[in-house]
Each structure stands twice: as structure tokens, then as C-alpha cells.
Design a protein around this motif. Structure first.
Motif, PDB file in Angstrom:
ATOM      1  N   GLU A 156      45.820  -4.341 -22.904  1.00 51.47           N
ATOM      2  CA  GLU A 156      45.026  -5.259 -23.731  1.00 51.47           C
ATOM      3  C   GLU A 156      43.951  -5.880 -22.872  1.00 51.47           C
ATOM      4  O   GLU A 156      44.152  -6.105 -21.673  1.00 51.47           O
ATOM      5  N   THR A 157      42.800  -6.124 -23.462  1.00 46.70           N
ATOM      6  CA  THR A 157      41.740  -6.844 -22.758  1.00 46.70           C
ATOM      7  C   THR A 157      41.084  -7.802 -23.736  1.00 46.70           C
ATOM      8  O   THR A 157      41.103  -7.574 -24.959  1.00 46.70           O
ATOM      9  N   SER A 158      40.515  -8.884 -23.226  1.00 47.47           N
ATOM     10  CA  SER A 158      39.965  -9.899 -24.129  1.00 47.47           C
ATOM     11  C   SER A 158      38.806 -10.631 -23.478  1.00 47.47           C
ATOM     12  O   SER A 158      38.650 -10.644 -22.251  1.00 47.47           O
ATOM     13  N   ASP A 159      37.988 -11.245 -24.331  1.00 41.40           N
ATOM     14  CA  ASP A 159      36.909 -12.137 -23.910  1.00 41.40           C
ATOM     15  C   ASP A 159      37.166 -13.510 -24.504  1.00 41.40           C
ATOM     16  O   ASP A 159      37.326 -13.646 -25.727  1.00 41.40           O
ATOM     17  N   LEU A 160      37.238 -14.528 -23.658  1.00 35.81           N
ATOM     18  CA  LEU A 160      37.271 -15.911 -24.114  1.00 35.81           C
ATOM     19  C   LEU A 160      35.886 -16.481 -23.858  1.00 35.81           C
ATOM     20  O   LEU A 160      35.427 -16.543 -22.712  1.00 35.81           O
TER      21      LEU A 160
ATOM     22  N   ARG B 274      38.124 -12.858 -28.457  1.00 33.08           N
ATOM     23  CA  ARG B 274      38.176 -11.499 -28.991  1.00 33.08           C
ATOM     24  C   ARG B 274      39.038 -10.644 -28.072  1.00 33.08           C
ATOM     25  O   ARG B 274      38.832 -10.626 -26.856  1.00 33.08           O
ATOM     26  N   SER B 275      40.009  -9.949 -28.659  1.00 31.62           N
ATOM     27  CA  SER B 275      40.898  -9.109 -27.867  1.00 31.62           C
ATOM     28  C   SER B 275      40.958  -7.708 -28.456  1.00 31.62           C
ATOM     29  O   SER B 275      40.777  -7.515 -29.660  1.00 31.62           O
ATOM     30  N   TRP B 276      41.177  -6.741 -27.572  1.00 37.24           N
ATOM     31  CA  TRP B 276      41.259  -5.344 -27.977  1.00 37.24           C
ATOM     32  C   TRP B 276      42.474  -4.705 -27.314  1.00 37.24           C
ATOM     33  O   TRP B 276      42.765  -4.964 -26.144  1.00 37.24           O
ATOM     34  N   GLU B 277      43.179  -3.865 -28.046  1.00 36.68           N
ATOM     35  CA  GLU B 277      44.293  -3.120 -27.465  1.00 36.68           C
ATOM     36  C   GLU B 277      44.308  -1.712 -28.056  1.00 36.68           C
ATOM     37  O   GLU B 277      43.904  -1.505 -29.213  1.00 36.68           O
TER      38      GLU B 277
END
Length: 238
Positions: free
Chosen positions: A216-220, A138-141
Motif C-alpha cells: 500500500e502507498t499513500s499521500d497525506l 489518498r491511498s492505493w493498494e
């Protein structure tokens, strides 16, 4: 020196033949009552020993049937030194679930250094092995970075990279920070991974920066039992 608790001693008597391969996967272990009689311990001790082996992942409990030696889980190694700095699912095939716009909320607002309520684009994808979900990404920008252009996540063509897309709108990524931890799987994530809520998962929080700005930030997210993170580090010669 303190004497070893009997349940730990009993667990070791069962653990050794399992690890040596003398009890292959699928082998049924003796019942709690039989273990208690054989090793001259109480049923409470045999129950605790079996539960310990279940916690260690060596044994599984089948309701109404008993305890069985568990098969070794398939392990997937995910390279975190990928050149594209995208979802980083390694050799797994990537399946795009979708992109949505939503208001930024804590703790995401702190990671992106945005005010609460500012619009962000959230993109969700999965890493698959033989059509089975292994990882969730999940990524957010910030929507403000690409709003009004043809470089939003909605306009991204398959195979296009995050770095090229952000660079084309004047935000070249020059720094990446990753933080790795373990937590319980959330309800909203469980159905996408086909796992039970509360399952221990590895979480890689990756944030991309352009200068001092988080772009941008994300969770793997992947099962702690099935996923390993692979880092290749180059060392300078003296």
C-alpha cells in the motif's frame, strides 16, 4: 559589505511592529504612496516591500482596499507516529470520500512496483476540523492482494485498520517508509481541500511493505501554512 536594498529595509520597518504586536491583525497599513513619502523611497520600493510581507504571510492584500495585517493561521499538528499506521490524521475527524478501482499509472507504478495498467484500489478521505477540510489522504493498494475476499477497501467497516485487514489475507506489514516534501496543490485535489490550485502543500508519501513487497502507498496532503508533522523518536540509552 554591500548596502542593504531599500525595499528590505522598509519591509523590516513594518515587520518589527507587526511581530511585536503593536499592529494587531486587521490593522490597515499605510498606502504605497504614503509609505514612499514617509520613508523617502520610491513607490516601486514601497510596493516591493509590501509584496514581500505578503509573501511572508504577515500581510494580506485586499483588492481595492489596501494592505492589512494578517491573522496568524491556525496550526494543526499531525502525529506521524500513530500506532495504526492508517491515514494518520491525528485528532482531526476522518471523512471517507470514496473508494474506486483504477489502472495503475506512473509514478504510482514505481512506488507499488507494479506494471503499468495493473488494477489498484484508490481510497480518498479527508481530515476535518469543525467541518473544514484540513488534510487530504489518498491511498492505493494492488487489487490482487484482496480480490475475491471480504477484505478489500470496499468491504472495510468504519474503524477497521489497514494492518489488520492486510494481515488477515496473508500480507503482514513489517516495514513503513515515509518521505516528506513540499509541492503545489494539483487541480484534482484543490476542490476537495477547498483551496486554490498551486497553493503550497506538505505531502507525506507513506509506503507499507510486507517483506520486500509494497502492499500500500499513500499521500497525506495538507496546507504548508496550517499543518505541522509531529514525530516522536525514541533514542536508545548508551
Amino acid at each position: 559589505m554591500d548596502r542593504q536594498p531599500r525595499y528590505l529595509w522598509l519591509a523590516e520597518q513594518l515587520r518589527k511592529p507587526i511581530l511585536r504586536g503593536e499592529m494587531p491583525p486587521g490593522t490597515r497599513l499605510p498606502s504605497r504612496t504614503r509609505l514612499a513619502r514617509t520613508y523617502r523611497v520610491s513607490e516601486q520600493i514601497s510596493r516591493t516591500a509590501l509584496r514581500l510581507l505578503v509573501t511572508e504571510g504577515l500581510v494580506e492584500a485586499r483588492p481595492g482596499s489596501g494592505y492589512y495585517v494578517r491573522s496568524a493561521p491556525e496550526v494543526f499538528r499531525i502525529c506521524r507516529t500513530d500506532g495504526s499506521s492508517g491515514s494518520g490524521v491525528g485528532l482531526l475527524s476522518r471523512e471517507l470520500v470514496g473508494t474506486e478501482q483504477e489502472p495503475c499509472a506512473p509514478p504510482l507504478s514505481r512506488r507499488l512496483r507494479l506494471r503499468e495498467g495493473e488494477p489498484v484500489y484508490r481510497t480518498t478521505s479527508r481530515g476535518l476540523a469543525s467541518d473544514r477540510p484540513v488534510t487530504l489522504h489518498r491511498s492505493w493498494e494492488p487489487a490482487s492482494l484482496t480480490a475475491g475476499t471480504l477484505r478489500t477497501p470496499f468491504d472495510t467497516s468504519p474503524g477497521s485498520g489497514l494492518l489488520d485487514r492486510l494481515c488477515s489475507v496473508g500480507h503482514p506489514v513489517d516495514r513503513v517508509i515515509e518521505e516528506v516534501g513540499v509541492r503545489a496543490l494539483h487541480d484534482s485535489e484543490a476542490s476537495l481541500l477547498g483551496a486554490a490550485p498551486g497553493t503550497p502543500v506538505l505531502v507525506v508519501e507513506r509506503t507499507h511493505f510486507s517483506g520486500n513487497r509494497a502492499v500500500e502507498t499513500s499521500d497525506l496532503i495538507g496546507s504548508a501554512e496550517h499543518c505541522r508533522l509531529l514525530y516522536r523518536l525514541a533514542l536508545a540509552r548508551p
